[in-house]
Design a protein around this motif. Structure first.
Motif, short mmCIF file in Angstrom:
data_model
loop_
_atom_site.label_atom_id
_atom_site.label_comp_id
_atom_site.label_asym_id
_atom_site.label_seq_id
_atom_site.Cartn_x
_atom_site.Cartn_y
_atom_site.Cartn_z
N PRO A 136 20.45 -20.49 71.96
CA PRO A 136 21.53 -21.49 71.96
C PRO A 136 21.97 -21.89 73.36
N LEU A 137 21.87 -20.99 74.32
CA LEU A 137 22.24 -21.33 75.69
C LEU A 137 21.30 -22.38 76.25
N VAL A 138 20.01 -22.21 76.04
CA VAL A 138 19.04 -23.22 76.52
C VAL A 138 19.31 -24.55 75.83
N ALA A 139 19.54 -24.52 74.53
CA ALA A 139 19.83 -25.76 73.79
C ALA A 139 21.11 -26.42 74.33
N ALA A 140 22.13 -25.63 74.61
CA ALA A 140 23.38 -26.18 75.14
C ALA A 140 23.17 -26.78 76.52
N LEU A 141 22.40 -26.11 77.38
CA LEU A 141 22.15 -26.61 78.72
C LEU A 141 21.34 -27.91 78.70
N HIS A 142 20.51 -28.08 77.66
CA HIS A 142 19.73 -29.31 77.51
C HIS A 142 20.45 -30.36 76.67
N GLY A 143 21.70 -30.06 76.23
CA GLY A 143 22.47 -31.01 75.44
C GLY A 143 21.98 -31.17 74.02
N ARG A 144 21.30 -30.15 73.48
CA ARG A 144 20.73 -30.23 72.14
C ARG A 144 21.39 -29.29 71.13
N LEU A 145 22.46 -28.62 71.52
CA LEU A 145 23.07 -27.65 70.61
C LEU A 145 24.02 -28.36 69.66
N ARG A 146 23.77 -28.20 68.37
CA ARG A 146 24.60 -28.87 67.37
C ARG A 146 25.90 -28.13 67.12
N ASP A 147 25.84 -26.80 67.07
CA ASP A 147 27.03 -26.00 66.79
C ASP A 147 27.20 -24.97 67.90
N PRO A 148 28.24 -25.08 68.72
CA PRO A 148 28.42 -24.15 69.85
C PRO A 148 28.98 -22.79 69.45
#
Length: 153
Positions: A136-148
């Motif tokens: 989820p951290l990688v997804a958040a850093l790439h702006g792809r995380l749907r649910d933080p």
């Protein structure tokens, strides 16, 4: 009804040249990595806690940008794997201020901390990061995380 005791902490995903600063530890959990951070103090806002904890643990001054993740640990749900205290952790994107990106150990040093490592963002899923937030951290850093909100430690 008694209100539960909940620990509130902050973490910083310090981003520099597409790399994130990790702290390495060797303790009862074995060798693993953590993001810099720690418990917020009573009356301290979360961004101020990021500044204070990063400075303490790394000697770096950072700007705490946007919130990336909120991670919750409920001991009973995980057989008390990481203790008996209910924990919430707020992970912020942070950027170094000034010219230095070379971290230093605390004084006095944390006896279980063994080092620092600037790790490429896309490699964060390959390391043993506690809590287990690599994907989820990688997804958040790439702006792809749907649910933080992450409900596992």
């Amino acid at each position: 009804m008694t209100l539960p005791r909940i620990s509130v902490s902050v973490k910083a995903a310090i981003l520099h040249d597409d790399q994130v600063l990790l702290l390495s530890y060797d303790d009862h959990s074995g060798f693993h990595y953590n993001l810099p951070g720690g418990k917020a103090q009573e009356g301290e806002n979360l961004r101020a806690a990021v500044h204070r904890k990063v400075a303490q643990e790394t000697g770096l001054a950072v700007a705490a940008d946007r919130l990336l993740l909120v991670t919750e640990y409920v001991p009973a749900a995980w057989n008390n794997e990481f203790g008996t205290v209910h924990k919430t952790q707020f992970t912020f994107l942070a950027r170094p201020l000034g010219n230095t990106t070379t971290p230093r150990f605390q004084d006095p040093p944390d006896p279980i901390q063994v080092g620092f490592e600037w790790t490429p963002v896309d490699r964060l899923t390959e390391v043993y990061l506690l809590p287990r937030i690599g994907e989820p951290l990688v997804a958040a850093l790439h702006g792809r995380l749907r649910d933080p909100f992450i409900d596992r430690w």
